[in-house]
Design a protein around this motif. Sequence first.
Motif, mmCIF file in Angstrom:
data_model
loop_
_atom_site.group_PDB
_atom_site.id
_atom_site.type_symbol
_atom_site.label_atom_id
_atom_site.label_comp_id
_atom_site.label_asym_id
_atom_site.label_seq_id
_atom_site.Cartn_x
_atom_site.Cartn_y
_atom_site.Cartn_z
ATOM 1 N N UNK A 1 3.742 -24.901 -13.670
ATOM 2 C CA UNK A 1 2.368 -25.592 -13.432
ATOM 3 C C UNK A 1 1.332 -24.660 -12.778
ATOM 4 N N UNK A 2 0.295 -24.492 -13.794
ATOM 5 C CA UNK A 2 -0.641 -23.212 -13.421
ATOM 6 C C UNK A 2 0.044 -21.980 -13.576
ATOM 7 N N UNK A 3 0.504 -21.172 -12.442
ATOM 8 C CA UNK A 3 1.020 -19.800 -12.354
ATOM 9 C C UNK A 3 2.311 -19.897 -11.897
ATOM 10 N N UNK A 4 2.864 -21.086 -11.348
ATOM 11 C CA UNK A 4 4.295 -21.005 -10.714
ATOM 12 C C UNK A 4 5.297 -21.616 -11.382
ATOM 13 N N UNK A 5 6.593 -21.694 -11.425
ATOM 14 C CA UNK A 5 7.573 -22.393 -12.181
ATOM 15 C C UNK A 5 8.101 -23.524 -11.044
ATOM 16 N N UNK A 6 7.890 -24.674 -11.722
ATOM 17 C CA UNK A 6 8.119 -25.796 -11.166
ATOM 18 C C UNK A 6 9.719 -26.090 -10.740
ATOM 19 N N UNK A 7 9.624 -26.550 -9.382
ATOM 20 C CA UNK A 7 11.209 -26.675 -8.876
ATOM 21 C C UNK A 7 12.114 -25.555 -8.667
ATOM 22 N N UNK A 8 11.420 -24.475 -8.537
ATOM 23 C CA UNK A 8 12.253 -23.164 -8.290
ATOM 24 C C UNK A 8 12.954 -23.094 -6.990
ATOM 25 N N UNK A 9 14.179 -22.907 -7.128
ATOM 26 C CA UNK A 9 15.048 -22.888 -5.946
ATOM 27 C C UNK A 9 14.864 -21.252 -5.514
ATOM 28 N N UNK A 10 14.521 -20.883 -4.083
ATOM 29 C CA UNK A 10 14.452 -19.479 -3.605
ATOM 30 C C UNK A 10 15.768 -18.848 -3.622
ATOM 31 N N UNK A 11 16.659 -19.925 -3.369
ATOM 32 C CA UNK A 11 17.967 -19.340 -3.499
ATOM 33 C C UNK A 11 18.842 -19.376 -4.554
ATOM 34 N N UNK A 12 18.100 -19.827 -5.639
ATOM 35 C CA UNK A 12 18.791 -19.449 -7.022
ATOM 36 C C UNK A 12 17.540 -18.884 -7.948
ATOM 37 N N UNK A 13 16.999 -17.859 -7.649
ATOM 38 C CA UNK A 13 16.004 -17.001 -8.582
ATOM 39 C C UNK A 13 16.231 -17.026 -9.821
ATOM 40 N N UNK A 14 15.320 -16.998 -10.670
ATOM 41 C CA UNK A 14 15.556 -16.630 -12.152
ATOM 42 C C UNK A 14 15.816 -15.095 -12.304
ATOM 43 N N UNK A 15 16.907 -14.913 -13.041
ATOM 44 C CA UNK A 15 17.104 -13.482 -13.239
ATOM 45 C C UNK A 15 17.706 -13.387 -14.860
ATOM 46 N N UNK A 16 17.453 -12.601 -15.502
ATOM 47 C CA UNK A 16 17.946 -12.476 -16.742
ATOM 48 C C UNK A 16 18.790 -11.009 -17.005
ATOM 49 N N UNK A 17 19.465 -11.081 -18.035
ATOM 50 C CA UNK A 17 20.093 -9.981 -18.476
ATOM 51 C C UNK A 17 19.962 -9.699 -20.076
ATOM 52 N N UNK A 18 19.932 -8.502 -20.428
ATOM 53 C CA UNK A 18 19.640 -8.150 -21.813
ATOM 54 C C UNK A 18 20.649 -8.630 -22.911
ATOM 55 N N UNK A 19 20.003 -9.301 -23.913
ATOM 56 C CA UNK A 19 20.807 -9.926 -25.165
ATOM 57 C C UNK A 19 19.928 -9.666 -26.272
ATOM 58 N N UNK A 20 20.070 -8.407 -26.959
ATOM 59 C CA UNK A 20 19.294 -8.128 -28.170
ATOM 60 C C UNK A 20 19.557 -9.124 -29.220
ATOM 61 N N UNK A 21 18.351 -9.525 -29.913
ATOM 62 C CA UNK A 21 18.599 -10.353 -31.053
ATOM 63 C C UNK A 21 19.098 -9.513 -32.347
#
Length: 504
Positions: free
Chosen positions: A183-203
């Motif tokens: 919503x606007x510039x922020x992820x909706x319902x994001x839990x600070x204790x479960x932040x979004x984190x990615x790992x690489x996965x090339x196509x």
Amino acid sequence: MKHTLPLLTALLLAPLAALHAADVSKPKPNIIFILADDLGYGDLGCYGATKVKTPNIDRLAHEGMRFTDAHSPASVCTPSRYNLMTGRYCWRTWADHGTVWANDPLLIEHGRLTLASLLKGAGYFTGCVGKWHLGFGRPGTPGWDDMLGPDFNGELKPGPLEVGFDYFYGMPGVGQIPNIFIENRRVVGLDPNDPIRFINDPRPEYQVNYLQRPRTAPTNLQMASGKSANYVFEDAALRLTEKAVAFIEQHREEPFFLYLAHRNIHNPKKPNARFAGTSEIGVYGDFIHELDWSVGEVLAALEQLKLAENTLVFFSSDNGGVKAYERINHAEIEGHRINGPLRGQKTEVYEGGHRVPFLARWPGHVKAGSESRQLIALNDVLATCADLLRVPIPRDAAEDSFSFMPALLGKPEAKDLRQSLVNDSMMGWFSIREGQWKLIVGQDGGGFYSKQDPLPPAAESAGQLYNLDDDLGETKNLYNENPERVARLTALLAKLRNDGRSRP
């Protein structure tokens, strides 16, 4: 006698002044653009479908205009949206013919005029609800990681709000992670204790090489954490519809522009339980029914708020429908032809990949039950809205956009209507259309499978040429029989690519 000329001039200009004053006094029409995802040319009742029911979308055709020669210049998601938002062919950008991913930056260039910024500048409150798929952030800005892209735990900018929208509620993409609402510039319902984190996965390597991103980071990711923010697929259309209706209600007292970009009917096809089993062709049809319901809710809101008479509603799809990424002439499910009589499907440069349903309703202006054969494309919406509001377009903007307002108003004889169209496939095949003639620079449709499933080296001809008036299904290749036509279209395509623009 010396006063005769000024008096005559005043008399001649009086009607024009009165007309201008009358135009100014009229309220600006609200504008809603509803963009379906992967909806085929044959997926609606008003385009011939019999195995699915789309009464609400069909209503737009009955009460407005149905276009039969409308196109997305691209046959996949991101380019289609760039075309619509900017009035410029996406293959002129670094994304070329492909889609952006979670770690890709905002595709729309800084300072570029967009459909949203045009309307915002004309006094509209602008909102985008639904699938964005044009990237977030920019290298060198706060929160940007050169390997992982934007930080989804912080402010996502630049994004929709930086290119002309006052409000945004939607998802970064569909069919790829992360499956979240923003919503606007922020992820909706994001839990600070479960932040979004990615790992690489090339196509797969062939796609990485083909798309040639402007950086060395992998082009796809896997989600390592942050899954608590994921939305439920089966509820997505309901939430987007709720937000769209709320937007209309909240801004009913001012001119508004709503871009409602649905995720229906893109994979994964997971309609809400209330629509399960409602069609005779399974989940594909159920998902169309859910889309039709959503359109009905938007139209009902306009009626209840007495806004329907002063609202221009567009409906279309971002590209053709798709059954499977394989070489097939006609995508079909239980006897239902997804793209009607057209050859090919999404990702291809055949008509089934890019000819789309396109409807427009504006009571009192667009004739009810009318039909237009005018050649139009999604990138023409920007110039059309500028024409409607009499807003001049700068030369360095909307380079491939032509107004189809004359066609909407039943005056297709205007000389400035679109005369040619460039289409591209996901794998980079180009086609050029002029009148009834279409040239494809390649030996197949250039779809997703082309690099894995090449045609035999000994092909019949170097390209394909079709007369769409006689052969809409693209079954008879006239390439070898019309060398002069091939030469003309080849030269025209080269010119439009090299000039950097097609609009005069």
